[in-house]
Scaffold this motif. Structure first.
Motif, PDB file in Angstrom:
ATOM      1  N   PHE A  25      53.208 -51.951  15.459  1.00 27.82           N
ATOM      2  CA  PHE A  25      51.855 -51.441  15.664  1.00 27.82           C
ATOM      3  C   PHE A  25      51.737 -50.000  15.179  1.00 27.82           C
ATOM      4  O   PHE A  25      50.966 -49.209  15.721  1.00 27.82           O
ATOM      5  N   GLY A  26      52.497 -49.687  14.148  1.00 31.58           N
ATOM      6  CA  GLY A  26      52.454 -48.367  13.521  1.00 31.58           C
ATOM      7  C   GLY A  26      52.890 -48.501  12.071  1.00 31.58           C
ATOM      8  O   GLY A  26      53.547 -49.475  11.687  1.00 31.58           O
ATOM      9  N   ARG A  27      52.543 -47.546  11.252  1.00 31.22           N
ATOM     10  CA  ARG A  27      52.842 -47.624   9.824  1.00 31.22           C
ATOM     11  C   ARG A  27      54.333 -47.401   9.576  1.00 31.22           C
ATOM     12  O   ARG A  27      55.015 -46.742  10.364  1.00 31.22           O
ATOM     13  N   TYR A  28      54.814 -47.938   8.444  1.00 31.99           N
ATOM     14  CA  TYR A  28      56.202 -47.741   8.018  1.00 31.99           C
ATOM     15  C   TYR A  28      56.168 -47.017   6.676  1.00 31.99           C
ATOM     16  O   TYR A  28      55.611 -47.514   5.685  1.00 31.99           O
ATOM     17  N   VAL A  29      56.738 -45.823   6.640  1.00 29.20           N
ATOM     18  CA  VAL A  29      56.796 -45.006   5.426  1.00 29.20           C
ATOM     19  C   VAL A  29      58.226 -45.058   4.902  1.00 29.20           C
ATOM     20  O   VAL A  29      59.161 -44.668   5.606  1.00 29.20           O
ATOM     21  N   PHE A  30      58.399 -45.552   3.672  1.00 31.37           N
ATOM     22  CA  PHE A  30      59.746 -45.770   3.141  1.00 31.37           C
ATOM     23  C   PHE A  30      59.968 -44.998   1.846  1.00 31.37           C
ATOM     24  O   PHE A  30      59.025 -44.637   1.134  1.00 31.37           O
ATOM     25  N   GLU A  31      61.240 -44.780   1.555  1.00 32.33           N
ATOM     26  CA  GLU A  31      61.643 -44.002   0.385  1.00 32.33           C
ATOM     27  C   GLU A  31      62.011 -44.927  -0.780  1.00 32.33           C
ATOM     28  O   GLU A  31      62.179 -46.134  -0.610  1.00 32.33           O
TER      29      GLU A  31
ATOM     30  N   SER B  45      59.962 -48.648  -5.709  1.00 31.76           N
ATOM     31  CA  SER B  45      59.236 -47.405  -5.452  1.00 31.76           C
ATOM     32  C   SER B  45      58.928 -47.254  -3.973  1.00 31.76           C
ATOM     33  O   SER B  45      58.649 -48.227  -3.269  1.00 31.76           O
ATOM     34  N   GLY B  46      58.993 -46.002  -3.508  1.00 30.38           N
ATOM     35  CA  GLY B  46      58.659 -45.712  -2.123  1.00 30.38           C
ATOM     36  C   GLY B  46      57.161 -45.819  -1.876  1.00 30.38           C
ATOM     37  O   GLY B  46      56.351 -45.880  -2.807  1.00 30.38           O
ATOM     38  N   GLY B  47      56.790 -45.826  -0.621  1.00 30.99           N
ATOM     39  CA  GLY B  47      55.383 -45.935  -0.266  1.00 30.99           C
ATOM     40  C   GLY B  47      55.221 -46.101   1.228  1.00 30.99           C
ATOM     41  O   GLY B  47      56.064 -45.680   2.017  1.00 30.99           O
ATOM     42  N   ARG B  48      54.152 -46.736   1.608  1.00 26.89           N
ATOM     43  CA  ARG B  48      53.884 -46.963   3.019  1.00 26.89           C
ATOM     44  C   ARG B  48      53.177 -48.297   3.199  1.00 26.89           C
ATOM     45  O   ARG B  48      52.466 -48.769   2.317  1.00 26.89           O
ATOM     46  N   VAL B  49      53.424 -48.914   4.338  1.00 30.11           N
ATOM     47  CA  VAL B  49      52.767 -50.164   4.685  1.00 30.11           C
ATOM     48  C   VAL B  49      52.182 -49.987   6.081  1.00 30.11           C
ATOM     49  O   VAL B  49      52.831 -49.466   6.988  1.00 30.11           O
ATOM     50  N   GLY B  50      50.922 -50.385   6.236  1.00 28.83           N
ATOM     51  CA  GLY B  50      50.228 -50.175   7.487  1.00 28.83           C
ATOM     52  C   GLY B  50      50.743 -51.052   8.611  1.00 28.83           C
ATOM     53  O   GLY B  50      51.572 -51.951   8.419  1.00 28.83           O
ATOM     54  N   ALA B  51      50.234 -50.778   9.803  1.00 31.18           N
ATOM     55  CA  ALA B  51      50.620 -51.550  10.981  1.00 31.18           C
ATOM     56  C   ALA B  51      50.213 -53.006  10.823  1.00 31.18           C
ATOM     57  O   ALA B  51      49.102 -53.309  10.392  1.00 31.18           O
TER      58      ALA B  51
ATOM     59  N   GLY C 140      63.365 -45.703   5.917  1.00 29.32           N
ATOM     60  CA  GLY C 140      62.026 -45.192   6.187  1.00 29.32           C
ATOM     61  C   GLY C 140      61.862 -44.869   7.655  1.00 29.32           C
ATOM     62  O   GLY C 140      62.813 -44.907   8.436  1.00 29.32           O
ATOM     63  N   ARG C 141      60.623 -44.568   8.040  1.00 26.16           N
ATOM     64  CA  ARG C 141      60.323 -44.212   9.422  1.00 26.16           C
ATOM     65  C   ARG C 141      59.091 -44.977   9.889  1.00 26.16           C
ATOM     66  O   ARG C 141      58.114 -45.118   9.148  1.00 26.16           O
ATOM     67  N   VAL C 142      59.158 -45.442  11.134  1.00 24.89           N
ATOM     68  CA  VAL C 142      58.025 -46.107  11.764  1.00 24.89           C
ATOM     69  C   VAL C 142      57.298 -45.087  12.635  1.00 24.89           C
ATOM     70  O   VAL C 142      57.908 -44.444  13.493  1.00 24.89           O
ATOM     71  N   HIS C 143      55.983 -44.940  12.412  1.00 30.96           N
ATOM     72  CA  HIS C 143      55.168 -43.993  13.179  1.00 30.96           C
ATOM     73  C   HIS C 143      54.138 -44.794  13.977  1.00 30.96           C
ATOM     74  O   HIS C 143      53.275 -45.453  13.397  1.00 30.96           O
ATOM     75  N   VAL C 144      54.233 -44.727  15.303  1.00 29.13           N
ATOM     76  CA  VAL C 144      53.257 -45.375  16.173  1.00 29.13           C
ATOM     77  C   VAL C 144      52.458 -44.276  16.862  1.00 29.13           C
ATOM     78  O   VAL C 144      52.964 -43.592  17.755  1.00 29.13           O
ATOM     79  N   MET C 145      51.199 -44.093  16.401  1.00 31.82           N
ATOM     80  CA  MET C 145      50.335 -43.010  16.884  1.00 31.82           C
ATOM     81  C   MET C 145      51.098 -41.692  16.770  1.00 31.82           C
ATOM     82  O   MET C 145      51.695 -41.403  15.759  1.00 31.82           O
ATOM     83  N   THR C 146      51.068 -40.882  17.800  1.00 31.66           N
ATOM     84  CA  THR C 146      51.846 -39.636  17.791  1.00 31.66           C
ATOM     85  C   THR C 146      52.955 -39.691  18.829  1.00 31.66           C
ATOM     86  O   THR C 146      53.546 -38.654  19.168  1.00 31.66           O
TER      87      THR C 146
END
Length: 210
Positions: free
Chosen positions: A104-110, A129-135, A175-181
């Motif tokens: 339930f948070g975005r994943y930002v990968f390298e 290629s790196g990027g991001r995928v939404g929740a 990468g890193r998973v960000h769920v809200m703050t």
């Protein structure tokens, strides 16, 4: 003549002792107030426990972080050069790499490299290629891989033939998973896919990822 003391004694109703204190409602009021305060405290504690339980249930669902999934799909041959005399092979292969994020948070990968192996030998690869995928989303990335190897021999445990070669594609993504703050967690995922390269039909067959 009447006794002076008997004349000054006040009249008392029957059944009331002179040494008893006068009737008062203060004690009863204090007791009721104490009971109401105790009930209020119980209600407040019950509400705190209920809200805490609800928060833990929500946190266990929405704040839990799982590993995204990395898969290779739709591999196809763009350029195929195979010399049977020198047993050399030169192939350009295109594919889609999918990042499936169930959190339930975005994943930002390298950026990372995808390698192609035959047995234990690396025979090619390409860059993801790196990027991001939404929740709760899936992202597809186009990848071009170049495969080259000389003196081809079919020694992969006796499973290969002069037509069919089993190859494997491997990648490790960070990468890193960000769920809200609230949650910011590092996640490293891997791709491990096997496929069969058909030298006669010049195609990729039976792609399987685990």
């Amino acid at each position: 003549m009447a006794d002076p003391e008997s004349q000054m004694s006040p009249f008392r109703p029957a059944g009331i002792r002179s040494d008893e204190p006068p009737f008062t409602s203060t004690g009863k009021f204090t007791k009721q107030k104490h009971q109401e305060s105790s009930k209020l405290l119980v209600y407040v504690l019950a509400a705190v426990v209920f809200l805490g339980t609800v928060f833990l249930m929500i946190a266990s669902v929405f704040l839990r972080v799982n590993n995204p999934k990395l898969r290779l799909s739709s591999p196809s041959i763009q350029n195929f050069q195979y010399d049977q005399n020198s047993t050399s092979l030169n192939i350009t292969m295109s594919a889609k790499v999918t990042v499936d994020n169930e959190n339930f948070g975005r994943y930002v990968f390298e950026n990372c490299d995808a390698v192609v192996l035959y047995g234990n030998s690396t025979i090619g690869g390409g860059e993801i290629s790196g990027g991001r995928v939404g929740a709760r989303e899936t992202k597809s990335i186009d990848v071009a891989m170049q495969l080259r190897w000389e003196n081809l021999n079919f020694s992969n445990g006796g499973t290969d033939t002069n037509e069919l070669i089993e190859i494997r594609s491997y990648a490790k993504m960070t990468g890193r998973v960000h769920v809200m703050t609230i949650v910011d967690r590092r996640k490293t995922i891997e791709m491990n896919c096997t496929m069969n390269l058909n030298l006669n039909s010049r195609s990729i067959m039976h792609s399987l990822c685990r």
